[in-house]
Design a protein around this motif. Structure first.
Motif, mmCIF file in Angstrom:
data_model
loop_
_atom_site.group_PDB
_atom_site.id
_atom_site.type_symbol
_atom_site.label_atom_id
_atom_site.label_comp_id
_atom_site.label_asym_id
_atom_site.label_seq_id
_atom_site.Cartn_x
_atom_site.Cartn_y
_atom_site.Cartn_z
ATOM 1 N N HIS A 149 40.026 34.046 27.988
ATOM 2 C CA HIS A 149 40.005 34.841 29.209
ATOM 3 C C HIS A 149 40.548 35.717 29.417
ATOM 4 O O HIS A 149 42.075 36.044 29.301
ATOM 5 C CB HIS A 149 40.040 34.110 30.516
ATOM 6 C CG HIS A 149 41.305 33.507 30.815
ATOM 7 N ND1 HIS A 149 42.137 32.501 29.819
ATOM 8 C CD2 HIS A 149 42.692 33.285 31.638
ATOM 9 C CE1 HIS A 149 43.169 31.852 30.177
ATOM 10 N NE2 HIS A 149 43.251 32.012 31.377
ATOM 11 N N ASP A 151 43.415 37.271 32.977
ATOM 12 C CA ASP A 151 43.923 36.764 34.117
ATOM 13 C C ASP A 151 43.725 37.239 35.089
ATOM 14 O O ASP A 151 43.998 37.248 36.866
ATOM 15 C CB ASP A 151 45.813 36.601 34.097
ATOM 16 C CG ASP A 151 46.145 35.440 33.302
ATOM 17 O OD1 ASP A 151 45.016 34.516 32.660
ATOM 18 O OD2 ASP A 151 47.356 35.097 33.494
ATOM 19 N N HIS A 201 43.022 35.755 26.550
ATOM 20 C CA HIS A 201 44.268 34.286 25.658
ATOM 21 C C HIS A 201 43.523 33.194 26.338
ATOM 22 O O HIS A 201 42.376 32.894 26.862
ATOM 23 C CB HIS A 201 45.572 34.861 26.120
ATOM 24 C CG HIS A 201 45.625 34.327 27.928
ATOM 25 N ND1 HIS A 201 46.183 35.984 28.719
ATOM 26 C CD2 HIS A 201 46.028 33.588 28.626
ATOM 27 C CE1 HIS A 201 45.864 35.209 29.339
ATOM 28 N NE2 HIS A 201 46.033 34.139 30.000
HETATM 29 FE FE LIG Z 1 45.835 32.749 31.387
#
Ligand SMILES: [Fe+2]
Ligand SMILES: O=C(O)CCC(=O)C(=O)O
Length: 288
Positions: A149, A151, A201
Motif C-alpha cells: 500500500h 500511506d 510497501h
Molecule cells: Fe504503511
C-alpha cells in the motif's frame, strides 16, 4: 552526539528476553535523559543511516531500543486493551493514537500517552516546524502481514516505524521490482521521498521469511537484502567463527543449500514470532 547516545543505549542492553518473566517495576522507562533527547531532527544525524545504493530514501537503525525498552513498550501497549481495533479483512489488530486522519487534517486531536511521547522523541522528521502527532500500532501474529500500500497524501511523507519482538521482511514494490529489507526487533525504519510516493510497501502473509545468501569461504559475499550491511544479523555473522555452524544453531533459522544457482548458495528460512510495530508520523492539523 548521536554516537554517544547509541553507545549509552547499547551499554544498557541486557540479556533478558521478552519471553522471560520480568518484574515489570524494574523495567526503566524511556527517559528523556537516557536518550538525551530531541535529536533536533537534523538531517546529518540520520543521513549516515540511509540504505546506500537504493531508492531515495530509506533509513535503517538497528538496536535503537534496548530489550528492556521494548518490554516496557509492550507492557504499555497491552495495558490498553480497549484501544485494540480488529481489522477483520487483514487479520490484524491496531491501536491508533493522536486523533483521526481526515481529508481536512487531524481531527479529534488527543494527547499521546507518556510512552508514545517518549518514543516520538526518538523519531526524526525532515522539517523541524512539524511534530510527531499520530501513532499507529500494528500487531502481527505469525502468518499475518500487510498488503502492499501507499500511506497516502493525508500524512506528511516521512514515516518512522519501530519494531518489537520479531523480525520480518519488509518489501518495497514498484511494478515488477521488489526490494527486501530485513527488519529486526528494536530497530527503527524510516522512509520518505520516492520510497513514500512511488513505491508500495508491505509485509507478506507468511509464517516465515526467506533470505538468499551467497556463502563462500566462511564469508557472506552477497544477499538479496538491501539493508544487509546495516543489520544486527550482519553484525552477528561478522562475529561468528563458522558462519554455517552459527546459522544452523539459531533456534528460529533453517539453512538450506541451493543447487544450480550462480548467485546464491543458500536460503535461510527465519520463523516469525508475534511482531508489534509502532508507526509514528505527522498529520497536518488543518489542510485548508
Ligand atoms: Fe504503511
Ligand atoms: O508494521 C509495519 O511495519 C508497517 C505498518 C504500515 O505500513 C502502516 O501502518 O501503514
Amino acid at each position: 552526539m548521536f554516537k554517544t547516545i547509541m553507545k549509552t543505549v547499547k551499554q544498557e542492553k541486557t540479556k533478558s528476553s521478552l519471553s522471560e518473566q520480568q518484574d515489570i517495576t524494574q523495567i526503566p522507562k524511556i527517559e528523556e535523559k537516557q536518550f538525551n533527547i530531541n535529536f533536533n531532527r537534523q538531517i546529518f544525524e540520520y543521513l549516515p543511516y540511509q540504505i546506500p545504493n537504493s531508492i531515495d530514501a530509506i533509513f535503517y537503525f538497528k538496536e535503537i531500543l534496548t530489550q528492556q525498552q521494548q518490554e516496557y513498550l509492550m507492557k504499555e501497549i497491552y495495558n490498553q486493551p480497549k484501544r485494540w481495533v480488529d481489522l477483520p479483512h487483514s487479520n490484524r489488530r491496531v491501536q491508533k493514537y493522536g486523533g483521526d486522519v481526515k481529508e481536512e487534517g487531524l481531527i479529534n486531536v488527543e494527547k499521546f500517552p507518556e510512552f508514545l511521547t517518549q518514543l516520538s522523541n526518538l523519531c526524526f522528521l525532515d522539517d523541524n516546524t512539524l511534530n510527531i502527532n499520530h501513532a499507529l500500532i500494528n500487531e502481527y501474529a505469525p502468518g499475518i502481514g500487510i498488503h502492499p500500500h501507499f500511506d497516502g497524501p493525508l500524512y506528511h511523507n516521512f514515516v518512522n516505524i519501530f519494531s518489537i519482538n520479531s523480525t520480518c521482511i519488509f518489501k518495497f514494490k514498484k511494478q515488477d521490482e521488489s526490494l527486501k529489507l530485513f527488519v529486526e526487533p528494536g530497530s527503527l525504519l524510516i522512509f520518505t521521498k520516492q520510497a513514500y510516493t512511488e513505491w508500495l510497501h508491505g509485509i507478506d502473509y507468511h509464517h516465515d521469511d526467506t533470505i538468499l545468501l551467497n556463502i563462500k569461504e566462511n564469508q557472506v559475499c552477497h544477499t538479496d537484502l538491501i539493508n544487509f550491511h546495516q543489520t544486527l544479523f550482519y553484525q552477528n555473522l561478522q562475529k561468528a567463527e563458522n558462519i554455517i555452524e552459527y546459522l544452523n544453531n539459531q533456534p528460529n533459522y533453517e539453512l538450506c543449500q541451493i543447487q544450480n544457482n550462480n548467485q546464491y548458495t543458500h536460503s535461510l528460512i527465519i520463523r516469525r514470532l508475534l511482531r508489534v510495530s509502532i508507526t509514528l508520523r505527522h498529520v497536518p492539523y488543518n489542510r485548508k
